[in-house]
Design a protein around this motif. Structure first.
Motif, short mmCIF file in Angstrom:
data_model
loop_
_atom_site.label_atom_id
_atom_site.label_comp_id
_atom_site.label_asym_id
_atom_site.label_seq_id
_atom_site.Cartn_x
_atom_site.Cartn_y
_atom_site.Cartn_z
N ASN B 30 0.85 -1.32 0.06
CA ASN B 30 -0.05 0.15 0.04
C ASN B 30 0.87 1.25 -0.03
N ASP B 136 -0.86 3.20 5.18
CA ASP B 136 -1.47 3.64 3.74
C ASP B 136 -1.08 5.08 3.58
N ASP B 184 -8.61 6.53 3.92
CA ASP B 184 -8.45 6.49 2.21
C ASP B 184 -8.69 7.96 1.65
N PHE B 308 -4.81 -3.29 -4.01
CA PHE B 308 -5.16 -2.05 -3.29
C PHE B 308 -4.09 -1.05 -3.65
N THR B 309 -4.53 -0.10 -4.32
CA THR B 309 -3.30 1.15 -4.64
C THR B 309 -3.67 2.45 -3.87
N CYS B 310 -2.43 2.97 -3.49
CA CYS B 310 -2.15 4.07 -2.80
C CYS B 310 -1.53 5.27 -3.67
N TYR B 323 0.77 -1.09 -6.38
CA TYR B 323 -0.53 -1.68 -5.60
C TYR B 323 -0.22 -2.44 -4.58
N ASP B 327 -2.06 -7.60 1.40
CA ASP B 327 -1.33 -6.97 2.52
C ASP B 327 -0.04 -7.45 2.94
N THR B 330 4.43 -5.47 -2.49
CA THR B 330 4.20 -4.34 -3.49
C THR B 330 4.31 -4.66 -4.96
#
Lengths: 347, 347
Positions: B30, B136, B184, B308-310, B323, B327, B330
């Motif tokens: 993340n 995150d 988020d 899940f991308t940040c 992404y 958990d 990367t």
């Protein structure tokens, strides 16, 4: 410490006309309060529910696109939690419905004791964030404008919205100022160090229910969030704390009367003083409640064991604390400003 | 639609040195992303837990007044929910503890594929709102300043805090910008109509988990809250939606890659375009995900079935979507800006 008025409760559901002929008023409580010209005004929370003769069915009213919908839940339905008189919740989906729907109604008085409740609704649900109604209005006068923040309830959660008026007739809407879940917002009556200030009560998943400080350049954008009073292992405030009436400036600092509840959902009032120039800092706080449910109209009722204030008026050195009792009636208790401040400064 | 890079996963726990000799790194995921000078920088979320040989005991690390405390919960303790690898929760009190604690670590690359992860911590827990760690990070460059917002986790709940830097060495702290529960948060890289803008994700008690719009005069005070993408009965986004990477300006409007999860906690990526001049308004949204967990490093791992991308970096017309997978790792996936925009405009 507060002295109950002999005329209590001042306003009860029987005094208020329902908004529809097929509804009954079940609560007239948690009123915001202010002085306006020569009158004391209350913005009552009026809770209503559809008339029904079948005790085995719980009716759950809400709005969808402005149209009223009434869900029916059997009291003995094993899929639903039905013990709380205020709401039902589906055990599988978590869906929550309220058993009543609230709006705000204006009540006027010249003596602060005898009130005339208007027949028309002052503020009622108008958008999707208010589908379950609007609750707990709090009035803050800043200059000549009266700001009213209130709790907007829907499947989006419990948010805080803001409106304003200068005449209590025309109302400007300012939208959501605290996104869900957040309620019990008390806005200060003047800027402090060039910023508007409030206390608010986030309701986090997996977190404590505490009172937080925030400030704002314009009353609409809020930041600088810091906890100020936290729920604690002290039993009377073990479950949650939250703002009561908008703070009042005294020589000792900003005086707040707030609420706290224990794990049995008994709601009491507490008081504290915050720094005059930085209301995120506590100056004095009483570790004991200043007011607990004792009178029959406080210990019995729709949701019993509750005293809860949204509005305090200062008049000739006395605080008129208007408060809701058992989510049903509006009552009045009083205390001298100096008496309360000196009590807190000793604590 | 996104194309996975052949070198995936780019960064794994084994590549990262733990912050203490008696800890192990269990997740490097993340990551926020940006270009800085000639490099691509990632701010990795590094999750760690205390080394242990006793599988029957779950260790729960957290900070109290800056000191590390480790609670021990028996995996078969009937008073605790222990099924979620990320956390345990007391059935009676609701108290939640995490099984790991996260900080942010800087990783540098000249090609966007091969990263060197620094041994020192870039940002770690420093105040009571971060007692369970920080998670995150998302990077937004505005002018010459890089703003990093992140999730601060504690018994106060899950809040969003902000820091900024111009050199990735000196860090200015700006405190909590969204009180709990809210995470988020994706901040836009420029003002829109004279206001800073973001999307955020309140986590209401008894309310849906939706993406909301907000704007701000100063990046610290936020208001004008409105939902923009709501979780829905569409199965892949039935449980929650939330921001992914900070939005990117295209000719068609503001492009966002966001995440959504279903009730089985499978996390996918979606995409939408919002109005260039009013990003609270949707222009186009794909009702289907643009990326779903399929590779083994996405379907298996610490918390499986997660992409899940940040952080997304735009380079020569291509989006580099960094992404997190399960958990744990990367990874990188790419797509042409024009390809994604024209796909969305057709949807």
């Amino acid at each position: 410490m507060l002295k109950r008025h002999a005329a209590n409760p001042l306003i009860s559901p029987k005094h208020v006309q329902p908004s529809r002929p097929d509804w009954s008023v079940i609560g007239t409580f948690n009123a915001g309060a202010c002085t306006y010209n020569d009158e004391i005004l209350l913005l009552l929370r009026v809770a209503e529910k559809p008339l029904s003769t079948d005790e085995s069915i719980i009716l759950c009213p809400y709005f969808v696109d402005g149209e009223l919908v009434i869900d029916r839940v059997r009291r003995d339905d094993p899929d639903w939690l039905t013990d709380d008189p205020r709401l039902v919740q589906n055990k599988k989906t978590g869906l929550l419905r309220l058993t009543s729907i609230s709006h705000l109604r204006l009540a006027r008085s010249t003596d602060g004791i005898h009130f005339t409740v208007e027949a028309t609704l002052w503020l009622s649900a108008t958008d999707p964030f208010e589908a379950y109604g609007i609750e707990d209005g709090r009035i803050t006068r800043i200059g000549d404008t009266y700001y009213v923040n209130y709790t907007a309830v829907s499947t989006y959660g419990v948010a805080t919205s803001l409106v304003s008026t200068t005449d209590f007739v025309n109302i400007d809407r300012h939208g959501i100022i605290f996104p869900p879940s957040n309620r019990d917002v008390t806005i200060f009556p003047q800027q402090v160090n060039g910023k508007y200030v409030c206390y608010h009560r986030p309701m986090p998943q997996f977190g404590g229910l505490h009172m937080w400080y925030a400030d704002s350049p314009d009353l609409k954008h809020w930041g600088n969030h810091k906890p100020i009073v936290t729920s604690s292992h002290v039993d009377w405030m073990s479950a949650r704390v939250g703002g009561g009436a908008p703070p009042i400036l005294t020589d000792a600092g900003w005086l707040s009367i707030y609420h706290a509840a224990d794990t049995e959902d008994r709601y009491c009032l507490g008081a504290f003083i915050a720094d005059k120039d930085d209301p995120s800092k506590l100056v004095a706080i009483d570790s004991e409640p200043i007011f607990i449910p004792e009178a029959s109209y406080e210990t019995e009722g729709f949701f019993s064991q509750v005293v809860f204030t949204c509005g305090v008026v200062e008049r000739e050195g006395e605080l008129l604390v208007y408060y809701g009792t058992s989510d049903e009636h509006t009552a009045l208790a009083t205390i001298g400003v100096d008496e309360l401040v000196s009590h807190l400064m000793k604590s």
